[in-house]
Structure formats: structure tokens, C-alpha cells
Enzyme design. Structure first.
Site, PDB file in Angstrom:
ATOM      1  CG  ASP A  14      -2.047  -0.990   1.110  1.00  0.00           C
ATOM      2  OD1 ASP A  14      -1.944  -1.916   0.274  1.00  0.00           O
ATOM      3  OD2 ASP A  14      -3.024  -0.869   1.868  1.00  0.00           O
ATOM      4  CG  LEU A  65       5.137   2.242  13.139  1.00  0.00           C
ATOM      5  CD1 LEU A  65       4.126   1.297  12.499  1.00  0.00           C
ATOM      6  CD2 LEU A  65       4.498   3.599  13.399  1.00  0.00           C
ATOM      7  CG  LEU A  86      -0.266   3.262   4.707  1.00  0.00           C
ATOM      8  CD1 LEU A  86      -0.023   3.205   3.205  1.00  0.00           C
ATOM      9  CD2 LEU A  86      -1.754   3.235   5.009  1.00  0.00           C
ATOM     10  CB  SER A  90       0.118  -6.464   7.907  1.00  0.00           C
ATOM     11  OG  SER A  90       1.117  -6.804   6.975  1.00  0.00           O
ATOM     12  CE1 TYR A 101       8.532  -5.822  16.010  1.00  0.00           C
ATOM     13  CE2 TYR A 101       7.136  -7.086  14.515  1.00  0.00           C
ATOM     14  CZ  TYR A 101       8.063  -6.082  14.728  1.00  0.00           C
ATOM     15  OH  TYR A 101       8.502  -5.329  13.671  1.00  0.00           O
ATOM     16  CB  THR A 133      -7.498  -4.961   9.407  1.00  0.00           C
ATOM     17  OG1 THR A 133      -7.707  -6.285   8.885  1.00  0.00           O
ATOM     18  CG2 THR A 133      -7.495  -5.065  10.928  1.00  0.00           C
ATOM     19  CD  GLU A 135      -8.269 -11.245   9.501  1.00  0.00           C
ATOM     20  OE1 GLU A 135      -8.574 -11.848  10.549  1.00  0.00           O
ATOM     21  OE2 GLU A 135      -8.280 -11.783   8.385  1.00  0.00           O
ATOM     22  CE1 TYR A 157      -2.623  -6.584  11.224  1.00  0.00           C
ATOM     23  CE2 TYR A 157      -4.628  -7.768  10.641  1.00  0.00           C
ATOM     24  CZ  TYR A 157      -3.751  -6.729  10.427  1.00  0.00           C
ATOM     25  OH  TYR A 157      -3.993  -5.831   9.421  1.00  0.00           O
TER      26      TYR A 157
END
Length: 372
Positions: A14, A65, A86, A90, A101, A133, A135, A157
Site C-alpha cells: 500500500d 513504530l 500503513l 500485518s 511484537y 482491517t 479482521e 493482529y
């Protein structure tokens, strides 16, 4: 004055498409990339600009990050008009193996960015987009899923991304920040990471067709997904930051297909017809017809798809189907590339690579092995 955008995850699928998109619109684009022992910028090499040149429009910064001081320094230096977060760990399967993590990057990383923007006094001038997301919906509570559908995350996640979603909402409501979530359903392209299911399929079948691999090993082929093209989705991400007021949006096509169907389409692009036989872990994909010359290593009767139980998730997400009606009504956004067109593009790109590797192998050279 050019608008300035800062993209975390700029070297990903992305991020690279978004950087191209923003550069075409005249932005000065800053991207954050992690330090690594080898170069990890293949997706943005074609838009690289020498930082020593005056008025460079694409500038990369080393960052992470997980490091708030680093993020604060970059934000203070760039003072972006728009931030697109972004960057993430992932991969759902990896999140079960590295949950701490994943939480640090995906959840706390979002907080670090928002807090840095606030502490630097940029909360009224910097707009923030968070890549959320589908998810989040996990064990889905309604179909199709829209902005008001309750979340039921089914992986570390997704849980980390749920924290990120709500901290964005909290900073928007608490500090008046222009901050919004794009709830991205599955989106793919030739730049998709090789361990994600669609790319695993297109790359694996292209390699098998050229005799570089024997079989594609899959997990749950009954899983239903709403797939779009990353190019369409980054356009929507930009549109979300051009409104008067920040809002959260589902980004999806509104159509779903099974993983098995994606395998069948990919094989067809190679001139191969597959028939699936058996049930559960005994299911196999067998070649029943071949047309053209794209699969010289195959013959009718070859088994090219099998099930490997290792690829089943501890908690499966069986179905995801987005409702993009809000995006269409409020922003006028609709996807332009169909899933079949996207699949064909991915297969052809992976076939080119497989053909090159097959030629190298024929002349005695080592070629890269597949990754899981």
C-alpha cells in the site's frame, strides 16, 4: 507550497502505491523505512530520488513504530499535512507466533504517532489516516460488514488493530484531531507480500507451471474473502483525508469469493484447469486440462494443490464481506479493477519471474527457493 505527506510502511504494498499516487498529485512525500541488513526498498526503487538533489519530492527516513523518540523527531522535522499510518506487522498467522511484537507495532505504534502529533502541537494542522482491517470483524456478527458492525477479533493482529482503531477515535473526540480509520478488506496486487495467501497462490502456481516447485500447500480453502486491488484502496485512503470532517469508512468491493476460487482463476490464467477431489485435509487439486504453453512442466493428472494442516489458523475467520455503500454515497468511491483482472495481473507478473528463474536453472544457476 506543496502538500507534505508522511507514510509509515512506505516500502510495503500500500505504501508504495500511495507514494506513487501522491507524487502524481504534486505532494512532497516522506516515507519511513526500517533499518535492515539488506535493502528492503524494492517496491519504491522506481520512484527513488537522490536526497542530495534540491527540491526532491520523495524522501525516505529511517524509523520504527516501536520508537517514540524517533517518530517524534521525524514528525517535528517534516511537519506533514497528512500522515498515513500503513506500517504494521500485518500477517495474521505471524501474530499468533509473535503476539507481543504485533501489539507493540500495531497498537502502541499508532498511539506513539498520535501522541507525538499532539505533543508537537500539530493536532490542528496534521490529518491522520489509520489503516484498519476487516479482521476486526473476525467471528462476524452480521453480513455484510459495515462501519457499525460489532467487532469480534480472532487473532492477536486483529486485537492490536482494534486498540489502534479505538485510540484513533479517542484522539479525534478528545483533542479534535482530524483522525480517521479506513477499515480495509483484503486487497492485493503484484506487490503483495509473498507469504499472503493470494500471492502465495499466484507465485506458487507460476513456479509449478515452470517446474520450479512440485505442489502448492494450502490451509482453509473454504474461507470467503472480499478482495480488491491495492491501487483502488490507496485512492480511497487519500479521499478520506480530503473531507471537511473526519469519518471512518469501510473500504471493500462488496463481493466475496473463496480461496479455492482464487486458485482456480490463477490456474486458468496459466492455461490449466483444476478439479478438486476429496474432503478436508485429504482434498487435492488435480490438473484435468492444459491449454497453451504457459505450463510446460505440467501434465494431466498431476496433483498441484494439497492441504497442509499447519496452515490452519488457531481461530479461523471463515467469511468477510464488506459493505462499501457509505464510501460510495459520501465520497463517490467505487473500485475500478475487478478481482479477476487483479488475479490475472498477479499471475502474469509471477509467471515472468518464474520463466526467468526456469531459464537460469536450465543453465545451471541457483534460483531462489519458495517461502512459506
Amino acid at each position: 507550497m506543496k502538500k507534505k505527506a508522511l507514510i509509515t510502511g512506505v516500502t510495503g504494498q500500500d505504501g508504495s502505491y500511495l507514494a506513487e499516487f501522491l507524487l502524481a498529485k504534486g505532494y512532497e512525500v516522506h516515507g519511513i523505512k526500517r533499518r535492515a541488513s539488506s535493502f528492503n526498498t524494492q517496491r519504491v526503487d522506481h520512484i527513488y530520488q537522490d536526497p542530495h538533489v534540491d527540491n526532491a519530492s520523495f524522501i525516505l527516513h529511517y524509523g520504527d513504530l516501536t520508537d517514540s523518540s524517533n517518530l517524534t523527531r521525524i514528525l517535528q522535522e517534516v511537519k506533514p499535512d497528512e500522515v498515513y499510518n500503513l506500517g504494521a506487522q500485518s500477517h495474521v498467522a505471524v501474530s499468533f507466533e509473535s503476539p507481543e511484537y504485533t501489539a507493540d507495532v500495531d497498537a502502541m505504534g499508532t498511539l506513539r504517532l498520535l501522541e507525538a502529533i499532539r505533543l508537537l502541537g500539530l493536532e490542528k494542522t496534521t490529518k491522520f489516516y489509520q489503516a484498519s482491517t476487516s479482521e476486526l470483524y473476525g467471528l462476524v456478527q452480521e453480513t455484510p460488514q459495515k462501519e457499525t458492525t460489532p467487532f469480534y477479533p480472532r487473532s492477536p493482529y486483529a486485537v492490536a488493530k482494534m486498540y489502534a482503531y479505538w485510540i484513533v477515535v479517542n484522539y479525534r473526540e478528545s483533542y479534535g484531531m482530524y483522525a480517521c480509520n479506513g477499515i480495509l478488506f483484503n486487497h492485493e496486487s503484484p506487490r503483495r507480500g509473498e507469504t499472503f495467501v493470494t500471492r502465495k497462490i499466484t507465485r506458487g502456481l507460476a513456479n509449478i507451471a515452470q517446474g520450479l516447485e512440485k505442489c502448492l500447500y494450502m490451509g482453509n480453502m473454504d474461507a470467503l474473502r472480499d478482495w480488491g486491488h491495492a491501487k483502488d484502496y490507496v485512492r480511497m485512503q487519500w479521499m478520506m483525508l480530503q473531507q471537511d470532517q473526519p469519518e471512518d469508512f469501510v473500504i471493500a468491493t462488496g463481493v466475496q469469493y473463496s480461496v479455492r476460487q482464487f486458485i482456480e482463476w490463477s490456474a486458468k490464467e496459466l492455461g490449466v484447469t483444476l478439479t478438486f477431489e476429496g474432503q478436508g485435509v485429504d482434498e487435492k487439486g488435480i490438473v484435468t486440462a492444459i491449454e497453451g504453453d504457459k505450463a510446460p512442466a505440467l501434465k494431466v493428472g498431476d496433483v498441484v494443490v494439497q492441504i497442509d494442516p499447519r496452515y490452519f489458523r488457531p481461530a479461523e475467520v471463515e467469511t468477510l464481506l464488506g459493505d462499501p455503500s457509505k464510501a460510495k454515497q459520501k465520497l463517490g468511491w467505487t473500485p475500478e479493477i475487478t478481482v479477476q483482472e487483479m488475479c490475472a495481473e498477479m499471475v502474469m507478473e509471477d509467471l515472468k519471474v518464474a520463466q526467468r528463474h526456469a531459464l537460469l536453472k536450465l543453465h545451471g544457476h541457483d534460483v531462489p527457493v519458495s517461502v512459506e
